[in-house]
Write a protein that holds these residues in place. Structure first.
Motif, PDB file in Angstrom:
ATOM      1  N   MET A  29      -4.999 -37.721 -36.021  1.00 42.84           N
ATOM      2  CA  MET A  29      -4.748 -37.347 -37.419  1.00 42.84           C
ATOM      3  C   MET A  29      -5.071 -35.769 -37.626  1.00 42.84           C
ATOM      4  O   MET A  29      -6.120 -35.525 -37.217  1.00 42.84           O
ATOM      5  CB  MET A  29      -5.451 -38.239 -38.296  1.00 42.84           C
ATOM      6  N   THR A  30      -4.304 -35.213 -38.049  1.00 44.73           N
ATOM      7  CA  THR A  30      -4.657 -33.866 -38.611  1.00 44.73           C
ATOM      8  C   THR A  30      -4.881 -33.779 -39.916  1.00 44.73           C
ATOM      9  O   THR A  30      -4.532 -34.225 -40.894  1.00 44.73           O
ATOM     10  CB  THR A  30      -3.561 -32.628 -38.134  1.00 44.73           C
ATOM     11  N   GLY A  31      -5.898 -32.788 -40.634  1.00 42.25           N
ATOM     12  CA  GLY A  31      -6.156 -32.666 -41.953  1.00 42.25           C
ATOM     13  C   GLY A  31      -6.984 -31.616 -42.059  1.00 42.25           C
ATOM     14  O   GLY A  31      -7.756 -30.818 -41.200  1.00 42.25           O
ATOM     15  N   ASP A  32      -7.041 -31.223 -43.459  1.00 42.63           N
ATOM     16  CA  ASP A  32      -8.128 -29.923 -43.812  1.00 42.63           C
ATOM     17  C   ASP A  32      -8.483 -30.185 -45.060  1.00 42.63           C
ATOM     18  O   ASP A  32      -9.631 -29.303 -45.511  1.00 42.63           O
ATOM     19  CB  ASP A  32      -7.131 -28.458 -44.048  1.00 42.63           C
ATOM     20  N   GLY A  33      -8.141 -31.281 -45.760  1.00 42.76           N
ATOM     21  CA  GLY A  33      -8.996 -31.304 -47.211  1.00 42.76           C
ATOM     22  C   GLY A  33      -9.846 -32.451 -47.267  1.00 42.76           C
ATOM     23  O   GLY A  33     -10.323 -33.289 -46.462  1.00 42.76           O
ATOM     24  N   ILE A  90      -8.221 -39.850 -32.881  1.00 42.44           N
ATOM     25  CA  ILE A  90      -8.688 -38.447 -32.736  1.00 42.44           C
ATOM     26  C   ILE A  90      -8.377 -37.791 -34.071  1.00 42.44           C
ATOM     27  O   ILE A  90      -7.230 -37.679 -34.299  1.00 42.44           O
ATOM     28  CB  ILE A  90      -7.800 -38.127 -31.572  1.00 42.44           C
ATOM     29  N   GLY A  91      -9.260 -37.343 -34.643  1.00 44.93           N
ATOM     30  CA  GLY A  91      -9.270 -36.627 -35.906  1.00 44.93           C
ATOM     31  C   GLY A  91      -9.362 -35.033 -35.534  1.00 44.93           C
ATOM     32  O   GLY A  91     -10.351 -34.756 -34.978  1.00 44.93           O
ATOM     33  N   ILE A  92      -8.499 -34.333 -36.299  1.00 44.86           N
ATOM     34  CA  ILE A  92      -8.370 -32.952 -35.791  1.00 44.86           C
ATOM     35  C   ILE A  92      -8.412 -32.113 -37.071  1.00 44.86           C
ATOM     36  O   ILE A  92      -7.420 -32.554 -38.057  1.00 44.86           O
ATOM     37  CB  ILE A  92      -7.113 -32.571 -34.902  1.00 44.86           C
ATOM     38  N   ALA A  93      -9.319 -31.398 -37.220  1.00 40.68           N
ATOM     39  CA  ALA A  93      -9.617 -30.601 -38.695  1.00 40.68           C
ATOM     40  C   ALA A  93      -9.018 -29.124 -38.321  1.00 40.68           C
ATOM     41  O   ALA A  93      -9.191 -28.728 -37.442  1.00 40.68           O
ATOM     42  CB  ALA A  93     -10.900 -30.744 -39.162  1.00 40.68           C
ATOM     43  N   MET A  94      -8.630 -28.594 -39.616  1.00 44.32           N
ATOM     44  CA  MET A  94      -8.443 -27.081 -39.418  1.00 44.32           C
ATOM     45  C   MET A  94      -9.770 -26.342 -39.316  1.00 44.32           C
ATOM     46  O   MET A  94     -10.350 -26.640 -40.244  1.00 44.32           O
ATOM     47  CB  MET A  94      -7.453 -26.652 -40.333  1.00 44.32           C
ATOM     48  N   VAL A 101     -12.379 -29.651 -34.001  1.00 44.40           N
ATOM     49  CA  VAL A 101     -11.673 -28.686 -34.930  1.00 44.40           C
ATOM     50  C   VAL A 101     -11.043 -27.645 -34.169  1.00 44.40           C
ATOM     51  O   VAL A 101     -11.163 -27.248 -33.310  1.00 44.40           O
ATOM     52  CB  VAL A 101     -12.983 -27.943 -35.511  1.00 44.40           C
ATOM     53  N   LEU A 102      -9.726 -27.671 -34.589  1.00 47.00           N
ATOM     54  CA  LEU A 102      -8.762 -26.364 -34.281  1.00 47.00           C
ATOM     55  C   LEU A 102      -9.090 -25.230 -34.949  1.00 47.00           C
ATOM     56  O   LEU A 102      -8.857 -24.895 -36.132  1.00 47.00           O
ATOM     57  CB  LEU A 102      -7.440 -27.053 -34.827  1.00 47.00           C
ATOM     58  N   ALA A 103      -9.561 -24.290 -33.936  1.00 46.72           N
ATOM     59  CA  ALA A 103     -10.142 -23.019 -34.316  1.00 46.72           C
ATOM     60  C   ALA A 103      -8.991 -22.281 -34.853  1.00 46.72           C
ATOM     61  O   ALA A 103      -9.442 -21.327 -35.759  1.00 46.72           O
ATOM     62  CB  ALA A 103     -10.930 -22.321 -33.364  1.00 46.72           C
ATOM     63  N   ASP A 104      -7.814 -22.250 -34.185  1.00 48.65           N
ATOM     64  CA  ASP A 104      -6.885 -21.250 -34.671  1.00 48.65           C
ATOM     65  C   ASP A 104      -5.882 -21.742 -35.640  1.00 48.65           C
ATOM     66  O   ASP A 104      -4.924 -20.971 -36.063  1.00 48.65           O
ATOM     67  CB  ASP A 104      -6.058 -20.408 -33.649  1.00 48.65           C
TER      68      ASP A 104
END
Length: 258
Positions: free
Chosen positions: A40-44, A56-60, A75-78
């Protein structure tokens, strides 16, 4: 009905819009119940519950909120999704190298243990002294196994299907196969040692071409080995085919026949 549609069409890809946090959690839950590994990707802030529930949780890293970062696994740094593909490729490469490392160590150490066991079981002198065992573990085991850990990824590694999440690192068949290899190595090592031990000074070349007499050790034939229990403890002498032999042990060789 929506559940069935999701589970039926999930492999082909589906798009959900304007999903509430509860809906995102339901989607993750359904996919996990179906046996899938969910990323799962997300930013909010509204993505945090689903990020926490996913495998697997992936944050911006740039646009993501602190709540999303805290709920995610990394955390996805870029903020570049192609970085995820590179991370998956690196993870598969690490897994393959780790498996190769473990398999090599199992096969080599089983052979080493079997060599020591067979020598002791057959009543032969020590096939390897402690210094030689240390050499085997530090030189012939360590560097090759370490080199396997630095192998580059296979060119087609991303074309391979994902492995099952319950797949063991070493399967029963692989373990059995390497135990068999270890037994073979043990037999071969002990056989070579016994051949060397029984063909030395004063003997013909082993197999007609291999000279085993240059190490300064005295040969002991199998017949002589079989008659050691007949040695007179008072004189250290025993008789084979009418000839008298005297056995003298010392700190450098397994024994000396005179």
């Amino acid at each position: 009905g929506q559940r069935d549609i999701l589970l039926k069409d999930r492999l082909g890809g589906m798009v959900f819009s304007r999903a509430e946090p509860k809906f995102k959690q339901d989607i993750v839950k359904l996919l996990k119940e179906a046996g899938d590994v969910v990323a799962m990707t997300g930013d909010g802030v509204n993505d945090a519950p689903a990020l926490k529930m996913a495998d697997i949780g992936i944050a911006m890293g740039i646009t993501g909120t602190e709540v999303a970062k805290e709920a995610s696994d990394f955390v996805l740094a870029d903020d570049n999704f192609s970085t995820i593909v590179g991370a998956v490729e690196e993870g598969r490469s690490i897994y393959d190298n780790m498996r190769a490392f473990i398999r090599y160590m199992i096969s080599s150490n089983v052979g080493e243990v079997m060599s020591i066991f067979f020598v002791a079981a057959l009543g032969l002198p020590e096939g390897m002294v402690p210094v030689q065992l240390l050499w085997v573990n530090l030189v012939t085991d360590g560097p090759p196994a370490t080199a396997l850990g630095f192998n580059k990824a296979d060119p087609d590694i991303m074309q391979k299907p994902p492995r099952d999440r319950n797949e063991s690192l070493i399967s029963k068949w692989v373990l059995f196969r390497y135990i068999v290899v270890g037994l073979y190595v043990g037999f071969a090592t002990v056989g070579a040692f016994a051949s060397w031990y029984m063909h030395g000074v004063g003997s013909d070349k082993f197999l007609g071409f291999l000279d085993l007499s240059k190490d300064g050790h005295t040969s002991v034939t199998f017949q002589q080995l079989m008659n050691w229990e007949k040695c007179d403890p008072a004189t250290n002498q025993f008789v084979v085919d009418g000839e008298t032999y005297k056995f003298q042990a010392n700190s450098w060789t397994a024994g000396d026949l005179t």
